[in-house]
Design a protein around this motif. Sequence first.
Motif, PDB file in Angstrom:
ATOM      1  N   MET A  95      -3.961   1.107  -5.767  1.00  0.00           N
ATOM      2  CA  MET A  95      -4.286   2.018  -4.672  1.00  0.00           C
ATOM      3  C   MET A  95      -3.622   3.361  -4.927  1.00  0.00           C
ATOM      4  O   MET A  95      -2.602   3.438  -5.601  1.00  0.00           O
ATOM      5  CB  MET A  95      -3.766   1.485  -3.328  1.00  0.00           C
ATOM      6  N   ASN A 142      -8.451   8.507  -0.663  1.00  0.00           N
ATOM      7  CA  ASN A 142      -7.789   7.237  -0.950  1.00  0.00           C
ATOM      8  C   ASN A 142      -8.736   6.399  -1.806  1.00  0.00           C
ATOM      9  O   ASN A 142      -9.926   6.313  -1.519  1.00  0.00           O
ATOM     10  CB  ASN A 142      -7.476   6.490   0.352  1.00  0.00           C
ATOM     11  N   PHE A 173       2.644  14.334   0.224  1.00  0.00           N
ATOM     12  CA  PHE A 173       3.161  13.089  -0.319  1.00  0.00           C
ATOM     13  C   PHE A 173       2.297  12.661  -1.496  1.00  0.00           C
ATOM     14  O   PHE A 173       1.166  13.128  -1.664  1.00  0.00           O
ATOM     15  CB  PHE A 173       3.169  11.993   0.745  1.00  0.00           C
ATOM     16  N   TRP A 187       4.691  -0.162  -4.428  1.00  0.00           N
ATOM     17  CA  TRP A 187       4.479   1.273  -4.357  1.00  0.00           C
ATOM     18  C   TRP A 187       5.544   1.993  -5.170  1.00  0.00           C
ATOM     19  O   TRP A 187       6.582   1.412  -5.531  1.00  0.00           O
ATOM     20  CB  TRP A 187       4.495   1.739  -2.902  1.00  0.00           C
ATOM     21  N   PHE A 212      -7.332  14.828   1.944  1.00  0.00           N
ATOM     22  CA  PHE A 212      -7.036  14.070   0.740  1.00  0.00           C
ATOM     23  C   PHE A 212      -7.920  12.823   0.722  1.00  0.00           C
ATOM     24  O   PHE A 212      -8.744  12.617   1.625  1.00  0.00           O
ATOM     25  CB  PHE A 212      -5.556  13.716   0.633  1.00  0.00           C
ATOM     26  N   GLN A 251      -9.053   2.511  -3.705  1.00  0.00           N
ATOM     27  CA  GLN A 251      -8.522   1.160  -3.825  1.00  0.00           C
ATOM     28  C   GLN A 251      -9.441   0.416  -4.784  1.00  0.00           C
ATOM     29  O   GLN A 251     -10.643   0.356  -4.554  1.00  0.00           O
ATOM     30  CB  GLN A 251      -8.497   0.444  -2.476  1.00  0.00           C
ATOM     31  N   TYR A 275       9.033   0.501  -2.098  1.00  0.00           N
ATOM     32  CA  TYR A 275       8.486  -0.256  -0.975  1.00  0.00           C
ATOM     33  C   TYR A 275       7.353  -1.146  -1.492  1.00  0.00           C
ATOM     34  O   TYR A 275       6.654  -0.777  -2.438  1.00  0.00           O
ATOM     35  CB  TYR A 275       7.947   0.715   0.075  1.00  0.00           C
ATOM     36  N   ASN A 278       1.666   5.206   5.552  1.00  0.00           N
ATOM     37  CA  ASN A 278       2.365   5.350   4.261  1.00  0.00           C
ATOM     38  C   ASN A 278       3.831   4.986   4.469  1.00  0.00           C
ATOM     39  O   ASN A 278       4.685   5.838   4.664  1.00  0.00           O
ATOM     40  CB  ASN A 278       2.214   6.787   3.745  1.00  0.00           C
ATOM     41  N   ASN A 279       4.107   3.688   4.457  1.00  0.00           N
ATOM     42  CA  ASN A 279       5.485   3.224   4.630  1.00  0.00           C
ATOM     43  C   ASN A 279       6.271   3.497   3.352  1.00  0.00           C
ATOM     44  O   ASN A 279       5.769   3.333   2.250  1.00  0.00           O
ATOM     45  CB  ASN A 279       5.500   1.722   4.910  1.00  0.00           C
ATOM     46  N   HIS A 280       7.499   3.885   3.521  1.00  0.00           N
ATOM     47  CA  HIS A 280       8.349   4.036   2.344  1.00  0.00           C
ATOM     48  C   HIS A 280       9.815   4.034   2.761  1.00  0.00           C
ATOM     49  O   HIS A 280      10.130   4.068   3.937  1.00  0.00           O
ATOM     50  CB  HIS A 280       8.016   5.321   1.587  1.00  0.00           C
ATOM     51  N   ASN A 339       1.656   8.914  -3.609  1.00  0.00           N
ATOM     52  CA  ASN A 339       2.027   7.509  -3.654  1.00  0.00           C
ATOM     53  C   ASN A 339       0.912   6.711  -4.308  1.00  0.00           C
ATOM     54  O   ASN A 339      -0.278   7.057  -4.177  1.00  0.00           O
ATOM     55  CB  ASN A 339       2.276   6.974  -2.232  1.00  0.00           C
ATOM     56  N   LEU A 348       7.394   2.452   8.948  1.00  0.00           N
ATOM     57  CA  LEU A 348       8.623   1.722   8.620  1.00  0.00           C
ATOM     58  C   LEU A 348       9.861   2.463   9.109  1.00  0.00           C
ATOM     59  O   LEU A 348      10.871   1.853   9.406  1.00  0.00           O
ATOM     60  CB  LEU A 348       8.695   1.516   7.105  1.00  0.00           C
ATOM     61  N   ASN A 361       7.803   4.062  -4.447  1.00  0.00           N
ATOM     62  CA  ASN A 361       9.126   4.297  -3.877  1.00  0.00           C
ATOM     63  C   ASN A 361       9.859   3.009  -3.547  1.00  0.00           C
ATOM     64  O   ASN A 361      10.612   2.933  -2.597  1.00  0.00           O
ATOM     65  CB  ASN A 361       8.985   5.140  -2.619  1.00  0.00           C
ATOM     66  N   PRO A 400      -0.579  11.287   6.833  1.00  0.00           N
ATOM     67  CA  PRO A 400      -0.137   9.916   7.098  1.00  0.00           C
ATOM     68  C   PRO A 400       1.174   9.879   7.867  1.00  0.00           C
ATOM     69  O   PRO A 400       1.823  10.910   8.038  1.00  0.00           O
ATOM     70  CB  PRO A 400       0.063   9.351   5.694  1.00  0.00           C
ATOM     71  N   ILE A 413     -10.061  -1.471   6.594  1.00  0.00           N
ATOM     72  CA  ILE A 413     -11.333  -1.043   6.019  1.00  0.00           C
ATOM     73  C   ILE A 413     -12.351  -2.172   5.936  1.00  0.00           C
ATOM     74  O   ILE A 413     -13.532  -1.929   5.716  1.00  0.00           O
ATOM     75  CB  ILE A 413     -11.146  -0.413   4.629  1.00  0.00           C
ATOM     76  N   TYR A 428      -3.520   7.878  -3.476  1.00  0.00           N
ATOM     77  CA  TYR A 428      -3.958   8.939  -2.561  1.00  0.00           C
ATOM     78  C   TYR A 428      -4.048  10.264  -3.307  1.00  0.00           C
ATOM     79  O   TYR A 428      -3.101  11.067  -3.257  1.00  0.00           O
ATOM     80  CB  TYR A 428      -2.963   9.102  -1.416  1.00  0.00           C
ATOM     81  N   ASP A 484       4.130  -3.961  -0.167  1.00  0.00           N
ATOM     82  CA  ASP A 484       3.377  -4.667   0.868  1.00  0.00           C
ATOM     83  C   ASP A 484       3.132  -6.085   0.404  1.00  0.00           C
ATOM     84  O   ASP A 484       2.787  -6.316  -0.762  1.00  0.00           O
ATOM     85  CB  ASP A 484       2.015  -3.993   1.097  1.00  0.00           C
ATOM     86  N   VAL A 488      -5.594   2.843   4.500  1.00  0.00           N
ATOM     87  CA  VAL A 488      -6.399   3.632   5.415  1.00  0.00           C
ATOM     88  C   VAL A 488      -6.906   2.720   6.530  1.00  0.00           C
ATOM     89  O   VAL A 488      -7.318   1.589   6.262  1.00  0.00           O
ATOM     90  CB  VAL A 488      -7.589   4.274   4.675  1.00  0.00           C
ATOM     91  N   ALA A 513       0.193  -2.998   6.524  1.00  0.00           N
ATOM     92  CA  ALA A 513       0.377  -2.585   5.131  1.00  0.00           C
ATOM     93  C   ALA A 513      -0.058  -1.138   4.956  1.00  0.00           C
ATOM     94  O   ALA A 513      -0.824  -0.585   5.761  1.00  0.00           O
ATOM     95  CB  ALA A 513      -0.443  -3.492   4.223  1.00  0.00           C
ATOM     96  N   ASN A 514       0.428  -0.530   3.882  1.00  0.00           N
ATOM     97  CA  ASN A 514      -0.021   0.820   3.557  1.00  0.00           C
ATOM     98  C   ASN A 514      -1.530   0.824   3.353  1.00  0.00           C
ATOM     99  O   ASN A 514      -2.091  -0.114   2.793  1.00  0.00           O
ATOM    100  CB  ASN A 514       0.644   1.289   2.266  1.00  0.00           C
TER     101      ASN A 514
END
Lengths: 325, 882
Positions: free
Chosen positions: A150, A123, A158, A193, A121, A125, A197, B880-882, A160, B796, A195, B792, B820, A152, A199, B860, B857-858
Amino acid sequence: MKKTVFLLLFMLVVSTGLKAGDEVAALLSIPPDAVALSLGGQNQAHTIGATDIFINPALMSRHDRVDVQFSNIPSLNLMNYYSASVTVPITMDDFVGAGVVGVYITDIQEYDANGMHLGTFSNYQNAVFLSYARSFFPFAVGANLKYVRMGYPGAKQFENSANGFGLDIGMLYAFQKILKFGFIYQNSFDLYWKNDYHDGFPKRLAMGVVVSPSWISTDFFKFLISLEQVEQRPLRMNSGIEITPLKDKMRIHEVKVRLGMGDFDLELRDAQIGYGTLVTANKFFSAGLGLSYGSTDSWGIEVDYSYRLMSILDNQHMITTKFWF
Amino acid sequence: MNMFKKTILFLVGFAVMAFAGDYTVKVSKHYMANPPANTEISGTYDLPADTIAFTIEYQKDGGAWTAIDTSAINKLNKTFSWSVPQLSTDGTYIYLFRLMVNSVARDSDLLKIVIDKTKPKVASVAYQPGYLSNAQSPVIIKLEFDEPVSPDGGKIVLENASGTDSLQITDFQQKPDSLTVLSASIAASDFSTPANWTGTTSLTISQFKDTLDNVMDVDASQTALVVDLAAPQITSFASQPDTMNSKTDKVTFTIQFDQALDPSIAGGIKLINKISGAQLNFNPQFKDQNKTVDCILTTVPADSFEGKNSFLVKGLADVHKNKISERLYESSLIIDTKAPATPTITSGNNNQITSKSSITIAGKKEKKATVFVNGAKVHGNISGTSWSYEASIPLDSFYVFTFTQVDSVGNPSDPSKAVKFSVLADHSAPQLKYIPPRLVRTWKDSTADSLCYRLDLYFDEQVVYQGQGVHLSVGESEQINLQYNFNSQGVLQYAYLDKAGDVETISTWVEEHRSVTVSMDEGAFTDLAGNPSAAIANKEAVIQNENYIAEFTAQNKYLQSGDTLLADISFKPNRPSGNFLFQLSLQTAEGKTIFTTSNLVDLTNGPVNIAFDKSKVTKKDNLNLLWSYDLGDLEAGKYIATVSAQDPVFEALTVPVTMEFYVLSEAPQIVSIKPAGTPEGHYISKQPDFVVEFSSQNPEVRIQSAKLEFQKATDYQHISATVISVNMTETDNPFIWEYNCEENGLKLADGSQQITLTVENQAGMSTKQTYVYNVTGETVKGIKDFFNYPNPFNALSAERTIITSLYSGTSPLELYIFDISGRLVHYDKLKEGAPGFGSLRKEFQWDGTGLTGKIVANGVYFARLKAGSAKSDILKIVVNNH
């Protein structure tokens, strides 16, 4: 003018009160321009063109023309980084700009908890900047409103994505050509995000100084140093030198040679690691070459190249192309 | 006379003198200081004629001129003398002598007399800086007097607060342009016993003289110098709590100093583990008027801090900048986050059945650990590494005792590995319950002469027959004492009553009375705990006829939608002849009836094919039928088919016979294969151990077979495939199949190897997956096969990702993880001698925390392994925190 100052002060006060986060917004920490990279990283007092809005929006106030730039780190097997921006002077003292930075990382291997390979997959940003600056010579102030996203695409197990807004306040003081001082304050902001959540990205304060000793010639040599303090992170230093050995000869506007050292941690702070390991892993050396064709007051094109030497990760190339008219 | 007139007069006199010739007057002294009373002043004058007169005027401190009496002036031969009047008031007196000729001043001279009888006084004392300490030394003492003084002869005496020590300062500096100010320097090194001097000193200033030698009075009233030559000392330190385990959320480390510190002075306190050398910076929090510092640890630090820890105090200073001596202190803080092993059980029969109301369980534990049973502390006989527990089991129940332990610092053992002790307490007598006794007419073999009866007794629990005590009867007069062995089938006890006399008697009872009762003596049966059964009198038995159906089995037990179910139905040879009421039904596993039908079947003379609603029964011979049922679009799942037949002559009920079959819609899935396989190819050894996990749509449907085909991945080599095919029918759920190449003598060739895995379920549905591996030997060049799983991962929720690679070198393997932008977020190192280093495959685990211990943090992250000069590829890890 009063309204502008009050607005900026209001934004600064509001932004300082926002919640502190845990990690750095890594996308926004990548030097967005080959010039910046070759000088050891971002310097908040060094004007380098339309890229300025990503480094310190107040730097726009020293532009006297329309600037356009596009930068790219072509690390194709790792990630593809780009930045593009434009700045426009709208009055003698007012400047606006817009830009986008992004990174696209492909070929991420997806595995489940049993080690079963599920596919690949990607990503992405991206961050979009809207900038404004105003000059009160010798001072200037500027602000950015940035939108970060951001996601994926292509993942099997998944899905997100996230969105967030951030704010930057920048200032510049230029004491003739000999000394320039700039700083940028970036508020903490949250990336939400799907769900629920989120950051949190911490506050960041960075200051840069550019010295052009008059006894050498302000156009020939520049020394740059900047300090970056991210909340709860070690204090960092970038430094670099820029030499202009050729100017306005053979239809070439300028040739510039640059050397730098960046991301040098000056302390350990709360990091649970040896200081030597931290510095070795983070710091980098860089070198670069810039060639511009045209003139300062009509139109021109500039191509800058930078090479970044890393001790652990792979070395990187970066190319920036700029136009002005 | 006012000033103007005097000035005019003076100018006129001067002009007259200038034009009239030399008229002079001179006094012998022009300056006197504090002259004694009646001091005579002489002078000379010169003029042509002796017709003179003197006037004398004076002014004080620049004030108005005042004439004084000149009659006391003695004149003789151009000389004169005059007694200075008594001057009692301090000040500067200017006396003007004028020579008057014809009332015109012809010349004048001045006498200055300074009267100063006042002792100098100290106006102020200032210190720069305001205190003396080890860091602020020297201090300049600035004395300002109310008049000019001499730097010589004066002194300052400093005396400490207790009066036991003093220091004298006699060396003073004075600037020419500021004669009222003196300065002196005093340094920390001037104090021979610095320890005596902490505090506010007393200051005595004395013996300073002014310019007329007036000596000052001793002055002890000035602001004294604050001297602080004592570095702060730690008076006590303690941690609360003094142990940190895996569940401790906060440890406050309190250090008390003998004096207040200055929080603005940069300094720090580090937690140091002397064994590992690990260091952790604290953020000191000052309190108690800055005499106490709290260092708070909210997250369990890395493993390197396990054990006893010290702390280093460095750079802290008091308010006078006296720095504390850098020193390592042994603290009482012990960090122990390692979970203890699970306690063991050394005595007590696990899984026992007992009629006792308590049992003793004993075992071993970690020294000083506390044992818990079902979450409660064990208070039994605990000593050293032994423990015992008296378990109370008063009720009839299945008791499970789960034992864990918590070590001396509070770390609990892994609850998922807790040792369990099970016991079934049974204090109750077994009883005939739920199902009444059943007397079944049946046959021992295929002959009609083998008629017998089977007595079924259903208890409420498993029992053991004690050999006698069961009776059959009709009414009160006829009774058979059964002398048979009972067989067990769960809670069923059954005995075949086949003795000729008994069969005859029972047949008579059944035919004549349709009633038989069962009696049972106390203790005829005992349960597994030894409890005897209670006595039972005359319990009516249900009389049944044995089912004539011998078997009901599916030819194709695992089917797909659209298939036809084929089931064989076979009858027992002793079945009666004639028609049977034949019933068929179909139910889901949940009990929902989806099909039912019934019909009369004449097994002897009836037609071959009999239609049963949507299905068909085909008569194969006199004893065997074939039932065909089209599934149509029957949903996937488990189904139960039931068949029963009723003898129209003997009207007792028959026992239905059931059969299970499954309808499937999905092929089996390959959940995982280890070593992990990808299309890109992972590295495996020449003789790997393959472990494959499958899943089935219905857990009861097994994987029938699995097949591994090994083949060189490049076709041009024309190497035939090595095929390993294994019957999987005996594999239980979960479906895991292991194929060890070494045990089976299979050695793979070097290079790229294509492996095809095919699995098939019992319904014949199969899945095929192809993997490509790189076969390598016991060593690899550099660092290979670098990947992580899961990827991933959700840090969490405490998930970790395993970062694995192949590496056969001896240099330490270092793991760097960057965001990154190239910022380091995690570092780990695997050294020779560490667990797992000897293996060709090296593994790291990352819990998603950054260098400060917080979850990143979420995004790469780029990971790279480095071993000496060798570097791995760069791995992309996604959090990939959730």
